[in-house]
Design a protein around this motif. Sequence first.
Motif, PDB file in Angstrom:
ATOM      1  N   PRO A   1       0.950  26.545  73.884  1.00  0.00           N
ATOM      2  CA  PRO A   1       0.861  25.240  74.537  1.00  0.00           C
ATOM      3  C   PRO A   1      -0.241  24.371  73.946  1.00  0.00           C
ATOM      4  CG  PRO A   1      -0.230  26.878  75.879  1.00  0.00           C
ATOM      5  CD  PRO A   1       0.395  27.621  74.719  1.00  0.00           C
ATOM      6  N   GLU A   2      -0.127  23.070  74.162  1.00  0.00           N
ATOM      7  CA  GLU A   2      -1.192  22.161  73.754  1.00  0.00           C
ATOM      8  C   GLU A   2      -2.354  22.327  74.714  1.00  0.00           C
ATOM      9  OE1 GLU A   2       0.473  18.285  73.734  1.00  0.00           O
ATOM     10  OE2 GLU A   2       1.878  18.701  72.093  1.00  0.00           O
ATOM     11  N   GLU A   3      -3.564  22.468  74.173  1.00  0.00           N
ATOM     12  CA  GLU A   3      -4.736  22.758  74.987  1.00  0.00           C
ATOM     13  C   GLU A   3      -5.265  21.541  75.735  1.00  0.00           C
ATOM     14  OE1 GLU A   3      -6.725  25.677  75.356  1.00  0.00           O
ATOM     15  OE2 GLU A   3      -5.120  26.842  74.478  1.00  0.00           O
ATOM     16  N   GLY A   4      -5.052  20.339  75.181  1.00  0.00           N
ATOM     17  CA  GLY A   4      -5.576  19.148  75.849  1.00  0.00           C
ATOM     18  C   GLY A   4      -7.022  18.885  75.453  1.00  0.00           C
ATOM     19  N   GLN A   5      -7.642  17.937  76.138  1.00  0.00           N
ATOM     20  CA  GLN A   5      -9.008  17.516  75.819  1.00  0.00           C
ATOM     21  C   GLN A   5     -10.036  18.557  76.256  1.00  0.00           C
ATOM     22  OE1 GLN A   5     -10.056  13.764  77.528  1.00  0.00           O
ATOM     23  NE2 GLN A   5     -11.982  13.598  76.425  1.00  0.00           N
ATOM     24  N   LYS A   6     -11.008  18.825  75.389  1.00  0.00           N
ATOM     25  CA  LYS A   6     -12.083  19.764  75.703  1.00  0.00           C
ATOM     26  C   LYS A   6     -13.150  19.079  76.567  1.00  0.00           C
ATOM     27  CE  LYS A   6     -10.434  23.005  72.939  1.00  0.00           C
ATOM     28  NZ  LYS A   6      -9.947  24.301  73.415  1.00  0.00           N
ATOM     29  N   ARG A   7     -13.797  19.870  77.426  1.00  0.00           N
ATOM     30  CA  ARG A   7     -14.872  19.332  78.256  1.00  0.00           C
ATOM     31  C   ARG A   7     -16.159  19.195  77.446  1.00  0.00           C
ATOM     32  NH1 ARG A   7     -14.863  23.196  83.454  1.00  0.00           N
ATOM     33  NH2 ARG A   7     -14.834  24.735  81.780  1.00  0.00           N
ATOM     34  N   SER A   8     -16.970  18.212  77.805  1.00  0.00           N
ATOM     35  CA  SER A   8     -18.261  18.023  77.146  1.00  0.00           C
ATOM     36  C   SER A   8     -19.318  18.869  77.852  1.00  0.00           C
ATOM     37  CB  SER A   8     -18.668  16.548  77.196  1.00  0.00           C
ATOM     38  OG  SER A   8     -18.923  16.152  78.530  1.00  0.00           O
TER      39      SER A   8
END
Length: 416
Positions: A196-203
């Motif tokens: 799956p696409e992981e999406g945006q990473k957290r900062s």
Amino acid sequence: MKNQRNSWSWIPTLYFTEGLPYVIVMTVSVIMYKDLGINNTDIAFFTSWLYLPWVIKPFWSPIVDLFRTKRWWIIVMQLLIGCGLAGVAYLIPTTHFFQSSLAILWLMAFSSATHDIAADGFYMIAQTEKEQSLFVGIRNIFYRIAMVVGQGGLVTCAGYLTHLYSTQKAWLIVFLISGAIVITLAFYHWYILPNPEEGQKRSFEKIGNLFSTFFKKKEIGIILAFILLYRFGEAQLVKIASPFLMDSKALGGLGLRVEDVGTVYGTIGVIALLIGGLLGGWAISNGGLKKWLWPMLTAMNLPNIVYVIMAIYQPQNIFVISSFVAIEQLGYGFGFTAFTLYLIYVSQGEFKTSHYAICTGLMALGMMIPGMFAGYIQEKFGYLNFFIWVCICTIPAFIIAKFIKIDSSFGKKQNE
């Protein structure tokens, strides 16, 4: 786009693989060390330290989110766990097996806790919300099946193997089998898990806010005390229950064989635990958490008295012992439902998932610290006085529960 796979092809095996290392590290290791002659003080103290990776899990969970993919973490951790199990098997016949095998088990615990983070995150990104709701029961069932296989199947297998080989060789074979199972599942998941696409990473800045907002919650002192003390008695009992079943009558125990412990505590006990959890879920869905908190707190702690009874009369009938263990585990499963729902209740808000992870870390801390000293207390005062002490240790949870505030509708099934 997601690389679609039938969820039935990977969710059951993924959560079986999540549950098996945990039960081996936290429960099977206690039985193994007892069978190999380690004293209760050392067993309880050092195996309680194995909770530490789950205690500090929230602090390194961002690493799993920021680097690599959750799929990568799952497969690598499973391979490390499998190799770790084989490593324990290799070390069992050695002179300093206790110290060296504990080191490997701690690395396994770290890998297992990391695997939990990745697997739970992967479950959410690889499925739609509808699929997540559909399979939440399935994942829990296969996690519990892993507990039966570990506490029941592997322990029973070790017991029967001791009739054919030495105790050391019996446990060596069991850990080799366990390692082979996990490594096989790792290669299966490498092939079968979707991408799956992981999406945006957290900062890192946002990650810092997760902790600050949690510890600024209203009445955080009461929340922390309740989480840490809800299982204060059970945290000590769980470290000594198996040694009590295994120790001779002369030492105050029941003198069960290892295979009997696997059947009584690892199979019948876990099934009773599962039934208690199902009953607890049904009760709360119909009455809400506020209504059931006190009955479940009582169900969690009152059945501990069965160990006092067994320590007094030292029954030898396997049916009687199984019934007592089943009663205690049924109450534990029923009562633990309220605790789980309370953690969810406390975690509500913008950072729900991360705050729940912090709660589970505190929950593990509440098991780790009391468990460390359980063996010393038992060997100092004997089994009977220890179990009386466990019952006394349930009182703080009842006192703090008087100050808990819960929305009366929380947990209750809403009518359409």
